[in-house]
Design an enzyme around this catalytic site. Structure first.
Site, PDB file in Angstrom:
ATOM      1  NE  ARG A  36     -11.381   7.232 -75.882  1.00  0.00           N
ATOM      2  CZ  ARG A  36     -11.944   7.335 -77.079  1.00  0.00           C
ATOM      3  NH1 ARG A  36     -12.743   8.353 -77.336  1.00  0.00           N
ATOM      4  NH2 ARG A  36     -11.717   6.433 -77.995  1.00  0.00           N
ATOM      5  CE  LYS A 197     -18.064   1.780 -85.349  1.00  0.00           C
ATOM      6  NZ  LYS A 197     -16.950   2.498 -84.726  1.00  0.00           N
ATOM      7  N   GLY A 347     -13.954   0.262 -79.095  1.00  0.00           N
ATOM      8  CA  GLY A 347     -14.696   0.823 -77.981  1.00  0.00           C
ATOM      9  C   GLY A 347     -15.691  -0.138 -77.365  1.00  0.00           C
ATOM     10  N   GLY A 370     -10.622   3.598 -83.776  1.00  0.00           N
ATOM     11  CA  GLY A 370     -10.070   3.674 -85.120  1.00  0.00           C
ATOM     12  C   GLY A 370      -8.546   3.701 -85.121  1.00  0.00           C
TER      13      GLY A 370
HETATM   14  P1  ADP Z   1     -15.952  -2.275 -81.542  1.00  0.00           P
HETATM   15  O1  ADP Z   1     -16.435  -0.943 -81.033  1.00  0.00           O
HETATM   16  O2  ADP Z   1     -15.466  -3.168 -80.439  1.00  0.00           O
HETATM   17  O3  ADP Z   1     -14.968  -2.141 -82.663  1.00  0.00           O
HETATM   18  P2  ADP Z   1     -18.252  -2.513 -83.306  1.00  0.00           P
HETATM   19  O4  ADP Z   1     -18.526  -1.082 -83.126  1.00  0.00           O
HETATM   20  O5  ADP Z   1     -17.799  -2.991 -84.643  1.00  0.00           O
HETATM   21  O6  ADP Z   1     -17.224  -3.032 -82.178  1.00  0.00           O
HETATM   22  O7  ADP Z   1     -19.569  -3.358 -82.999  1.00  0.00           O
HETATM   23  C1  ADP Z   1     -20.185  -3.361 -81.744  1.00  0.00           C
HETATM   24  C2  ADP Z   1     -21.676  -3.534 -81.875  1.00  0.00           C
HETATM   25  O8  ADP Z   1     -21.978  -4.671 -82.653  1.00  0.00           O
HETATM   26  C3  ADP Z   1     -22.344  -3.749 -80.544  1.00  0.00           C
HETATM   27  O9  ADP Z   1     -23.148  -2.643 -80.254  1.00  0.00           O
HETATM   28  C4  ADP Z   1     -23.175  -5.016 -80.742  1.00  0.00           C
HETATM   29  O10 ADP Z   1     -24.476  -4.913 -80.197  1.00  0.00           O
HETATM   30  C5  ADP Z   1     -23.225  -5.142 -82.233  1.00  0.00           C
HETATM   31  N1  ADP Z   1     -23.424  -6.532 -82.681  1.00  0.00           N
HETATM   32  C6  ADP Z   1     -22.652  -7.592 -82.431  1.00  0.00           C
HETATM   33  N2  ADP Z   1     -23.178  -8.714 -82.946  1.00  0.00           N
HETATM   34  C7  ADP Z   1     -24.326  -8.356 -83.567  1.00  0.00           C
HETATM   35  C8  ADP Z   1     -25.340  -9.079 -84.278  1.00  0.00           C
HETATM   36  N3  ADP Z   1     -25.257 -10.384 -84.460  1.00  0.00           N
HETATM   37  N4  ADP Z   1     -26.377  -8.377 -84.771  1.00  0.00           N
HETATM   38  C9  ADP Z   1     -26.466  -7.035 -84.573  1.00  0.00           C
HETATM   39  N5  ADP Z   1     -25.545  -6.307 -83.905  1.00  0.00           N
HETATM   40  C10 ADP Z   1     -24.492  -6.956 -83.404  1.00  0.00           C
HETATM   41 MG    MG Z   2     -17.928   0.435 -81.807  1.00  0.00          MG
END
Ligand code: ADP
Ligand code: MG
Length: 389
Positions: A36, A197, A347, A370
């Site tokens: 960032r 999420k 992120g 977000g």
């Molecule tokens: P982003 O930050 O790209 O929007 P999220 O915060 O929604 O993504 O999710 C990222 C997290 O999801 C990662 O830390 C990853 O380890 C976790 N994750 C992905 N697939 C699984 C799974 N099958 N079971 C548990 N955690 C998962």
């Molecule tokens: Mg995330």
């Protein structure tokens, strides 16, 4: 969405208040990821080169509206100085006498960083007096804090009522890349979604469904949909509150939706050396899915390679663990190789792209979490509206 850039004459020799997003991760008092910081350097360097007197403000973490030494921007200012290759001053004050004196003492081309805005409770309240005091530090305002533009805070919205306000280079780049997906995506337009999420992302799916030609869903999010379909998902991470909506989306998305056909299962998060590939309908009750399997990577990869545009938000598995990283790496590589206009938001997704050395081969990697989700959903962000966009 016409947001205004500034001209040389508007900033030369003038005090410019720059709202940056310096909300970086810290570990042991030092900045552990400079993404960032680097993202705002082009705007700051440009302002310095124009002879502007630059006052940088940002938030960091979630202090409770009062000073918290662990969340001081001082180490961030030092890291910014290194990235900029010029001396950066810091004062431990936001809108008080000390901040004002330091801002007034700047010479052409000098840069000053002020203390964490959220040490003052008025920042998040978009307080009128605080906004006015921030504005009094400068003669012109430039917003380059894309990751904060979904927040109607004083340094993002209130301040624009008092100063001529412009978008910085990062905000302009983010709005252009994501605006293309919102307004006129090259087709077919594919959304590759995953991560954990789920409830945050369900609105994204709902808002994108009219525009997107195909949804590829992996990560923990997939288990929500599989469960809604009646599949036994064992101990896989499921956000229960989102299962019902997932069920409704199964019906409305129909053929547009592709779920994993195989998954990597293991007894636990830490057992990534014991991963086993099984079909999605063969997950034992005492196992959890931590990644998508190779057949899914191949199927998703084929869709990605044939796409005109791809929005990627959310990793396909627990990519932080080597044994559960292949799915995320596989779809990421397919995206890097494809000719599609590719935008990575979120992120963890951006971190995954960086970890696999793929960032440079994406059309755009957003710095907003977000904020990008809301933007992609078609929402008008308060910070962009405040700039006249
Ligand atoms: P982003 O930050 O790209 O929007 P999220 O915060 O929604 O993504 O999710 C990222 C997290 O999801 C990662 O830390 C990853 O380890 C976790 N994750 C992905 N697939 C699984 C799974 N099958 N079971 C548990 N955690 C998962
Ligand atoms: Mg995330």
């Amino acid at each position: 969405m016409p947001i205004r850039p500034y001209t040389e004459a508007q900033v030369k020799g003038r005090r410019v208040l720059v709202r940056a997003d310096l909300n970086v991760p810290l570990s042991g008092g030092a900045v552990s990821d400079r993404t960032r910081i680097r993202a705002v350097v082009p705007t700051l360097r440009h302002l310095v080169d124009q002879g502007a007197r630059v006052v940088v403000v940002s938030h960091l973490g979630r202090p409770k509206g009062e000073p918290d030494p662990a969340l001081s921007l001082r180490p961030v200012a030092a890291a910014l100085g290194e990235e900029l290759g010029t001396e950066v001053a810091f004062v431990a004050d936001t809108v008080g006498d000390e901040a004002r004196a330091a801002a007034e003492g700047l010479a052409d081309g000098q840069v000053l960083v002020l203390e964490n805005l959220r040490f003052d409770p008025r920042e998040k309240k978009n307080d009128a007096e605080f906004s006015k005091a921030l504005a009094a530090l400068a003669e012109v305002y430039v917003c380059d804090a894309f990751g904060t533009m979904h927040r109607a805070h004083a340094s993002v919205v209130g301040v624009t009522e008092h100063l001529d306000s412009y978008a910085g280079a990062l905000v302009a780049r983010e709005v252009e890349a994501m605006g293309r997906l919102v307004e006129d995506p090259p087709r077919p337009y594919v959304a590759l979604l995953g991560g954990a999420k789920v409830s945050d992302k369900v609105p994204l799916i709902e808002n994108l469904q009219a525009k997107v030609d195909r949804f590829l869903i992996g990560g923990a999010m997939a288990f929500c949909f599989l469960k809604a379909r009646g599949v036994e998902v064992g101990k896989s991470l499921v956000e229960e509150s989102a299962v019902e909506t997932a069920g409704e989306l199964l019906a409305t998305l129909g053929e547009k939706l592709m779920l994993p056909s195989d998954v990597v299962i293991a007894p636990g998060f830490d057992a990534d050396d014991q991963g086993q590939v099984v079909g999605v309908d063969a997950i034992p009750a005492d196992m959890a899915g931590f990644d998508v399997g190779p057949a899914t990577v191949a199927a998703f990869g084929a869709e990605i390679r044939g796409a005109g545009a791809v929005l990627w938000n959310g990793p396909m598995g627990v990519f932080e663990k080597p044994g559960f990283a292949a799915g995320t790496r596989g779809v990421g590589e397919a995206l890097a190789e494809s000719e599609a206009f590719s935008v990575v938001g979120g992120g963890d997704s951006a971190a995954a792209a960086a970890q696999f050395g793929l960032s440079d081969r994406m059309s755009h990697v957003s710095t907003g979490g977000g904020a990008s989700l809301e933007f992609m959903s078609g929402a008008k962000l308060p910070g962009i509206a405040a700039l006249g966009g």
